[in-house]
Structures are given as C-alpha cells and as structure tokens.
Motif scaffolding. Structure first.
Motif, mmCIF file in Angstrom:
data_model
loop_
_atom_site.group_PDB
_atom_site.id
_atom_site.type_symbol
_atom_site.label_atom_id
_atom_site.label_comp_id
_atom_site.label_asym_id
_atom_site.label_seq_id
_atom_site.Cartn_x
_atom_site.Cartn_y
_atom_site.Cartn_z
ATOM 1 N N VAL A 152 2.919 16.076 -56.587
ATOM 2 C CA VAL A 152 2.299 14.750 -56.643
ATOM 3 C C VAL A 152 0.787 14.857 -56.836
ATOM 4 O O VAL A 152 0.199 14.142 -57.642
ATOM 5 N N GLY A 153 0.154 15.771 -56.105
ATOM 6 C CA GLY A 153 -1.303 15.857 -56.103
ATOM 7 C C GLY A 153 -1.901 16.756 -57.154
ATOM 8 O O GLY A 153 -3.095 16.667 -57.442
ATOM 9 N N GLY A 154 -1.104 17.653 -57.689
ATOM 10 C CA GLY A 154 -1.619 18.575 -58.697
ATOM 11 C C GLY A 154 -2.240 19.822 -58.078
ATOM 12 O O GLY A 154 -2.263 20.006 -56.867
ATOM 13 N N THR A 155 -2.757 20.661 -58.929
ATOM 14 C CA THR A 155 -3.255 21.967 -58.484
ATOM 15 C C THR A 155 -4.469 21.869 -57.565
ATOM 16 O O THR A 155 -4.769 22.823 -56.845
ATOM 17 N N ILE A 156 -5.143 20.733 -57.534
ATOM 18 C CA ILE A 156 -6.282 20.578 -56.630
ATOM 19 C C ILE A 156 -5.841 20.643 -55.163
ATOM 20 O O ILE A 156 -6.648 20.880 -54.264
ATOM 21 N N VAL A 157 -4.550 20.481 -54.916
ATOM 22 C CA VAL A 157 -4.003 20.534 -53.558
ATOM 23 C C VAL A 157 -3.796 21.980 -53.086
ATOM 24 O O VAL A 157 -3.665 22.237 -51.895
ATOM 25 N N ILE A 158 -3.805 22.927 -54.003
ATOM 26 C CA ILE A 158 -3.514 24.322 -53.641
ATOM 27 C C ILE A 158 -4.436 24.857 -52.538
ATOM 28 O O ILE A 158 -3.931 25.468 -51.581
ATOM 29 N N PRO A 159 -5.750 24.659 -52.583
ATOM 30 C CA PRO A 159 -6.581 25.167 -51.482
ATOM 31 C C PRO A 159 -6.199 24.568 -50.126
ATOM 32 O O PRO A 159 -6.244 25.256 -49.101
ATOM 33 N N HIS A 160 -5.781 23.315 -50.125
ATOM 34 C CA HIS A 160 -5.362 22.663 -48.886
ATOM 35 C C HIS A 160 -4.018 23.220 -48.416
ATOM 36 O O HIS A 160 -3.769 23.323 -47.217
#
Length: 115
Positions: free
Chosen positions: A92-100
C-alpha cells in the motif's frame, strides 16, 4: 523488559499525562476516540491492531508503529502474521515504507526477546 521498550513506554505515558493535564476538550475527545476505536466490536481487537499497524506504517509514524506492535504483541499475534501485515503496508505504502519496516522488525524482535 528491554531498555528501549521501557524508554518508549515511559516517555509516552509521561507526555500523555502532560498533554491531558492541560484539559483541552478537543484533545481529550481525540484521545478518547482513539481508545474507543480499538475496543472489541464487529472486528476483534486483534484485527483492529493489525489495521492500525498497517496505517501507521503507511503514514510512516515510528511512534505509532511501536505502539501498535506492542498491542499486537499483547494480542498474541505471531511473527508470521506480523510479516503479512508488513507485506500489506509495503504494498500500500510503497518502497518508502521499507526503512520503517526495518525499525518495526527490530522492535518486534525486542518485544519477543530476540535482541
């Protein structure tokens, strides 16, 4: 309990008390709505906490992620289930969620005693 978990819980509690002590009606109602949203209803608490975790990850709120991870832990959600929650959040959030997701995995491991 790990130092990280204790530090997070203590800070959250202290600041919630400080904020609520100001007796602002809107903030008090918002806190109350938040509490009531995660109560048992048509959806079980377990499902609501997993939904809260997905939303927190997509919104990229590390404090919210930690909070919902703790609630998921209290609901006996398994690591396998958490990984599926992480999967939904990342789709849903995309790769920007990976660090989280990395920080969430670290905190989940701490909660489960895998430091």
């Amino acid at each position: 309990m790990s130092d990280q978990v204790k530090e997070f819980r203590d800070f959250r509690s202290k600041m919630n008390e400080r904020i609520l002590s100001q007796d602002n009606l809107v903030i008090k109602r918002l806190f109350n709505l938040d509490t009531n949203t995660y109560q048992e209803g048509a959806l079980p608490v377990k499902t609501k906490e997993m939904l809260g975790l997905v939303a927190s990850m997509v919104l990229r709120c590390d404090d919210c992620i930690k909070y919902h991870l703790e609630k998921c832990y209290e609901q006996n959600i398994t690591t396998e289930e958490i990984m599926e929650v992480f999967s939904v959040a990342n789709i849903v959030g995309g790769t920007i969620v990976i660090p989280h997701t990395r920080r969430a995995m670290e905190y989940w491991d701490i909660l489960n005693g895998h430091q």
